[in-house]
Design an enzyme around this catalytic site. Structure first.
Site, PDB file in Angstrom:
ATOM      1  N   GLU A   1       0.854  -1.188   0.000  1.00  0.00           N
ATOM      2  CA  GLU A   1       0.000   0.000   0.000  1.00  0.00           C
ATOM      3  C   GLU A   1       0.894   1.243   0.000  1.00  0.00           C
ATOM      4  OE1 GLU A   1      -2.866   0.343   3.151  1.00  0.00           O
ATOM      5  OE2 GLU A   1      -3.680   2.173   2.320  1.00  0.00           O
TER       6      GLU A   1
ATOM      7  N   GLY B   1       3.369   2.160  10.954  1.00  0.00           N
ATOM      8  CA  GLY B   1       3.165   1.324  12.140  1.00  0.00           C
ATOM      9  C   GLY B   1       2.934  -0.132  11.764  1.00  0.00           C
ATOM     10  N   ALA B   2       2.038  -0.354  10.819  1.00  0.00           N
ATOM     11  CA  ALA B   2       1.703  -1.725  10.448  1.00  0.00           C
ATOM     12  C   ALA B   2       0.869  -1.715   9.177  1.00  0.00           C
ATOM     13  CB  ALA B   2       0.914  -2.399  11.564  1.00  0.00           C
ATOM     14  N   MET B   3       0.593  -2.923   8.652  1.00  0.00           N
ATOM     15  CA  MET B   3      -0.140  -3.034   7.394  1.00  0.00           C
ATOM     16  C   MET B   3      -1.086  -4.225   7.425  1.00  0.00           C
ATOM     17  SD  MET B   3      -0.723  -1.856   4.419  1.00  0.00           S
ATOM     18  CE  MET B   3      -1.978  -2.622   3.408  1.00  0.00           C
ATOM     19  N   GLU B   4      -2.305  -3.956   6.982  1.00  0.00           N
ATOM     20  CA  GLU B   4      -3.414  -4.905   7.156  1.00  0.00           C
ATOM     21  C   GLU B   4      -3.532  -5.956   6.057  1.00  0.00           C
ATOM     22  OE1 GLU B   4      -3.769  -1.550   6.415  1.00  0.00           O
ATOM     23  OE2 GLU B   4      -5.400  -1.245   4.973  1.00  0.00           O
TER      24      GLU B   4
ATOM     25  N   HIS C   1      -6.548  -1.919  15.163  1.00  0.00           N
ATOM     26  CA  HIS C   1      -6.747  -1.173  13.909  1.00  0.00           C
ATOM     27  C   HIS C   1      -6.539  -2.086  12.693  1.00  0.00           C
ATOM     28  CE1 HIS C   1      -6.511   2.526  11.369  1.00  0.00           C
ATOM     29  NE2 HIS C   1      -5.726   1.751  10.636  1.00  0.00           N
ATOM     30  N   GLU C   2      -5.419  -2.767  12.677  1.00  0.00           N
ATOM     31  CA  GLU C   2      -5.117  -3.609  11.505  1.00  0.00           C
ATOM     32  C   GLU C   2      -6.124  -4.750  11.411  1.00  0.00           C
ATOM     33  OE1 GLU C   2      -3.201  -2.140   9.631  1.00  0.00           O
ATOM     34  OE2 GLU C   2      -2.207  -0.851  11.101  1.00  0.00           O
TER      35      GLU C   2
ATOM     36  N   HIS D   1      -9.399  -3.629   9.963  1.00  0.00           N
ATOM     37  CA  HIS D   1      -9.353  -3.411   8.515  1.00  0.00           C
ATOM     38  C   HIS D   1      -9.853  -4.634   7.743  1.00  0.00           C
ATOM     39  CE1 HIS D   1      -7.779   0.479   7.532  1.00  0.00           C
ATOM     40  NE2 HIS D   1      -6.595   0.326   8.097  1.00  0.00           N
TER      41      HIS D   1
ATOM     42  N   GLU E   1      -9.628   4.375   6.290  1.00  0.00           N
ATOM     43  CA  GLU E   1      -8.781   4.791   7.412  1.00  0.00           C
ATOM     44  C   GLU E   1      -9.563   5.548   8.487  1.00  0.00           C
ATOM     45  OE1 GLU E   1      -6.263   3.362   7.921  1.00  0.00           O
ATOM     46  OE2 GLU E   1      -5.541   2.675   5.975  1.00  0.00           O
TER      47      GLU E   1
HETATM   48  N1  B3K Z   1      -2.978   0.942   5.674  1.00  0.00           N
HETATM   49  C1  B3K Z   1      -1.625   1.108   6.162  1.00  0.00           C
HETATM   50  C2  B3K Z   1      -0.992   2.280   5.507  1.00  0.00           C
HETATM   51  C3  B3K Z   1       0.286   1.983   4.847  1.00  0.00           C
HETATM   52  C4  B3K Z   1       0.621   3.012   3.793  1.00  0.00           C
HETATM   53  C5  B3K Z   1       2.072   3.216   3.633  1.00  0.00           C
HETATM   54  N2  B3K Z   1       2.392   4.035   2.489  1.00  0.00           N
HETATM   55  C6  B3K Z   1      -1.582   1.235   7.649  1.00  0.00           C
HETATM   56  C7  B3K Z   1      -2.904   1.405   8.303  1.00  0.00           C
HETATM   57  O1  B3K Z   1      -3.510   2.441   8.215  1.00  0.00           O
HETATM   58  O2  B3K Z   1      -3.388   0.473   8.869  1.00  0.00           O
HETATM   59 ZN    ZN Z   2      -5.391   1.856   8.685  1.00  0.00          ZN
END
Ligand code: B3K
Ligand code: ZN
Length: 877
Positions: free
Chosen positions: A124, A264-267, A300-301, A304, A323
């Site tokens: 992402e 922070g993290a990615m879903e 949060h993740e 998602h 978001e």
């Molecule tokens: N959806 C990711 C966002 C990462 C984008 C980095 N360019 C994190 C989050 O909002 O959970």
């Molecule tokens: Zn998010």
């Protein structure tokens, strides 16, 4: 014309070709990974029959290409820096490509890259195009089958999205694993991880009785730091079932911790990838704040999975659809599992400091922007936090039950689709029957709305006339604004009784706490049967993301601080009272006259300290002074030195006047026994540590001894870090230096603790802070390639050490610009974030403005990434 062109929302067109199914094979190698992609493509029903196939692709070396099994001739396709075009394609076909990429050279940390010895991905928003040629846009959703081939020795673990279906050995010490993800997803949710990882495993039984295996994958030495994340994950899964009726939809859910990560993290579907800082905790290495942050990010993740993955965004302009909604969901979760008023205070105080500043600066943009050059620049506080405030307003407008109906409808109607913000709001309008057309302006208008409120009590008629006037200041590209629909939650607090009075408006009895709707530019509300003269309590709970001005006297603020039934507004009244005192002191400092402490503030604080409370965390918040950044937010022209001096003066005056009270508070809130990140313990620690901060501000000898003891006791990182910070920020180098050294040696092996060690040094207010930054940049534990290190050292200095960053010799600015120039080459996304403080030059005096602009101009001379180009151009426009 510049090479970097904006993309406009109004230009959105559906994709010409859809991918029904995607098969990927990765043959991993640090400098020559081979990626084979087989795409099952189909022309969009509305697309032109002759439309060529255009796929996104960046930094890919094409090795082979075939359509329906037939290798393409050189004149049948073209490859540019950013695209692969196949000129003629049938309605439905299979495209095979093979590309080569070099994960080890990928310092941007987008696409497939290496973090230490492991491979991982971040796709992402537009990272997938750095992995293979693909329609890399969220409205193309496909099922995926992914085979990963790696070295059996160095990459025993091979992960991707979905379910594991096959694994086996291959010649030459290689092995493979195949994964299938049955849920159609956009490419941005793709993930791959390979490396020498260890796991902890647990289970969750869903509301329909299915067993889900939960795994957290980490480097072996971090196995003891996963317990809290796992517990948070299980709580989140249960909460989403109960609060939103959302059940998890695969048999396996994985989290992986990696050290090098931009966010922070990615879903990613079924395989969340986390910055290790956002998942690992241990009482000895992580503070209470980190424990809470981890809980919030895990939630949060996980959330998602529905708000983002099952229902995703049509295009990146809709980013806040997933978001803003997901932040609102994680905030609601955190409020329920922790102290709700404290969570709200923390959210709002962060929001009003950082999002307000963003919205008043050169990169101000609506929750749904109209255009962007680089979408990576739009993962902002406006999209996330203001987006969440907008959803919160909807939830408040509809009421919890109807809001839930709206979200049920949204998930049911759009499951498996890529949709827009209108789709979401339409569901809310449908279930409630409300007209939300004016409300939609929240999504398209940038800037922080301001409300001027005035009130008048009429003794003779027992009425209270409240006048509200709204305006939204001009922002770049939006000179004129329309009135918004603003929900203002309020009460009238009787000055005699100290109680909320009954509210009667237009003959209607509204109880003692109500929401009034401001829709016009100016509106009057006449409350009748108001038995006594009231003080209005407005915008309770921060019911809308606005600035509210009311000409409160200090006596009225002290009254609200003592009597308001709304905990949030009680806290806010205290903040307003201190801000008024700070105004005087800032003026005194500028005019070179003696500073005098407002006795009303001292009295109000004495009252707070004398009350019995069962919520230590709330009291701790009440006792905290507004940050320098928030004070600056209130000033037209920011005088960093005066703000710093005035705030120190208030802190020290309170410490002198209330020394014994603070000392008692410190002593009474010690926790014996084992550390636990429970709200009760966290509250006690916060309160105790606030008290210690006050006492250390005057370097009280007993406080110094206490801080030293707290450090030596080594009970948990919250206490140790707080004590060490206070010592390092004091003049007592004789105690601080050995402690700092001992800490640095003890934790040299732990990058997350070293981050804290960096931060607490470079936020020191003394004049040597900048030299320390330069010195620490040479430290073996520091690396510009690691985003956490950049944030801990450079970000903390520029963002939190205001007096030193804004030094009049411009050295702070120069340092930041030097780093930005290097990062522009290494990691454009981080470069474009870390530069933020320099872009806020308009707020400072002329001398500083010139210095800051000169650094921006210097950066502008470089060959800029689209990320920095966009930020620099907006900042200098
Ligand atoms: N959806 C990711 C966002 C990462 C984008 C980095 N360019 C994190 C989050 O909002 O959970
Ligand atoms: Zn998010």
């Amino acid at each position: 014309m510049s090479e970097h062109q904006p993309i406009h929302l109004s230009d959105y067109r559906p994709p010409a070709y859809l991918v029904k199914h995607t098969e990927l094979t990765f043959d991993l190698d640090p400098s020559a990974t081979r990626v084979k992609a087989r795409l099952h493509l189909q022309r969009h029903p509305e697309a032109d029959a002759g439309a060529p196939l255009v796929l996104d692709g960046e930094a890919l070396e094409l090795k082979a290409i075939a359509m329906d099994g037939q290798a393409l001739e050189a004149d049948e396709y073209a490859v540019s820096e950013t695209e692969l075009t196949v000129f003629q394609v049938p309605e439905s076909f299979i495209l095979d490509t093979e590309v080569e990429i070099a994960p080890k050279d990928n310092t941007a940390l987008e696409g497939l890259y290496q973090s230490a010895s492991m491979y991982c991905t971040q796709c992402e928003a537009e990272g997938f195009r750095r992995i293979t040629f693909y329609p890399d846009r969220p409205d193309v959703m496909a099922t995926f089958a992914t085979t990963v081939i790696g070295d059996s020795g160095s990459e025993p673990v091979l992960l991707s999205n979905g379910n594991p279906v096959e694994r086996g050995e291959l010649p030459n010490g290689r092995h493979f694993a195949t994964w299938e993800d049955p849920h159609p997803k956009p490419s941005y949710l793709f993930a791959l991880v390979a490396g020498d990882l260890k796991k902890v495993e647990d289970h969750f039984t869903t509301m329909s009785g299915r067993d889900v295996t939960l795994q957290i994958w980490v480097e072996e030495e971090n196995l003891n730091k996963t317990e809290h994340a796992m517990a948070s994950l299980k709580r989140s899964m249960r909460w989403d079932e109960e609060a939103y009726g959302r059940e998890y939809d695969l048999d396996l859910f994985m989290i992986v911790a990696v050290n090098d990560f931009n966010m922070g993290a990615m879903e990613n579907k079924g395989l969340n990838i986390f910055n290790s800082a956002a998942v690992l905790t241990h009482p000895q290495t992580a503070t209470d704040a980190t424990f809470q942050r981890v809980e919030g990010i895990v939630a949060h993740e996980y959330f998602h999975n529905w708000s983002g993955n099952r229902v995703t965004c049509r295009d990146w302009f809709q980013l806040s659809l997933k978001e803003g909604f997901t932040v609102f969901r994680d905030q609601s979760f955190s409020a329920e599992v922790n102290s709700a008023p404290v969570k709200r205070i923390e959210e709002v105080s962060f929001f009003r400091t950082a999002q307000f500043a963003e919205d008043a600066g050169p990169t101000s943009h609506p929750v749904r922007p109209d255009s962007y050059i680089e979408i990576g620049n739009f993962y902002t506080l406006t999209i996330y936090e203001k987006g969440a405030e907008v959803v919160r307003m909807l939830s408040n407008l509809l009421g919890a039950e109807t809001f839930r109906k709206g979200s049920d409808l949204y998930f049911a109607r759009f499951d498996g689709q890529a949709v827009t913000i209108e789709d979401f709001v339409t569901c809310m309008a449908e279930v409630s029957g409300l007209d939300l057309s004016q409300f939609m302006r929240w999504y398209s208008q940038a800037g922080t709305p301001e409300i001027d409120a005035n009130g008048e009590y009429d003794y003779a008629n027992a009425t209270y006339r409240l006048t509200l006037r709204q305006r939204t200041p001009a922002t770049p590209g939006q000179p004129d604004k329309l009135p918004l629909h603003i929900p203002v939650r309020m009460g009238l607090v009787g000055t005699k009784s100290g109680r909320d009075l009954n509210l009667t408006l237009d003959g209607q009895d509204l109880g003692t706490d109500t929401v009034i709707h401001l829709r016009e530019e100016e509106q009057e509300f006449l409350f009748t049967d108001v038995a006594e003269a009231p003080v209005p309590s407005l915008l309770r709970g921060f019911s809308a993301p606005v600035k509210l001005f009311f000409p409160y006297s200090r006596e009225e603020l002290a009254f609200l601080l003592a009597n308001d039934s709304d905990g949030f507004n009680q806290w806010d009244a205290g903040q307003r009272l201190v801000l008024l005192a700070l105004d005087d002191l800032i003026a005194a400092h500028r005019n070179g006259v003696e500073k005098v402490m407002d006795p009303r503030v001292v009295d109000a604080f004495r009252d707070l300290l004398s009350q019995d409370t069962d919520d230590q965390a709330v009291l701790a918040e009440m006792l905290m002074l507004p940050s320098e950044a928030y004070i600056a937010e209130q000033q037209l022209l920011v005088d960093v030195d005066a703000i710093h001096a005035a705030r120190d003066f208030v802190k020290q005056s309170l410490a002198h006047e209330l020394r014994d009270e603070f000392l008692t508070l410190y002593q009474e809130n010690q926790s014996a026994g084992a550390y636990a990140p429970t709200p009760a313990q966290i509250g006690r620690r916060a309160l105790k540590n606030v008290a210690l901060s006050y006492l250390m501000s005057i370097e009280d000898p007993q406080a110094i001894t206490a801080a030293k003891q707290q450090f030596d006791a080594d009970h948990n990182m919250t206490d140790v870090r707080h004590a060490l910070t206070l010592l390092v920020h004091s003049s007592r180098g004789d105690i601080a230096d050995p402690a700092l050294k001992a800490f640095g040696t003890k934790w040299a092996h732990d990058p997350l603790v070293m981050d804290q060690w960096f931060t607490l040094q470079v936020t020191r207010p003394q004049a040597d802070a900048l030299d320390r930054v330069r010195y620490l940049m040479q430290h073996p534990a520091f690396s510009l390639k690691n985003p956490n290190k950049v944030r801990a050292l450079i970000g903390a200095f520029a963002g939190q050490n205001r007096v030193n960053f804004h030094r009049l010799d411009g050295e702070g600015y120069r340092l930041l610009a030097d780093v930005v120039i290097e990062l522009n080459r290494l990691n454009p996304e981080i470069a474009a974030r870390i530069i933020t403080p320099l872009t806020r030059w308009q707020r400072f005096d002329e001398a500083r403005q010139d210095l800051m602009k000169a650094e921006l101009e210097r950066i502008r001379q470089e060959k800029l990434s689209p990320n920095l180009y966009e930020i620099i151009e907006k900042s200098l426009a």
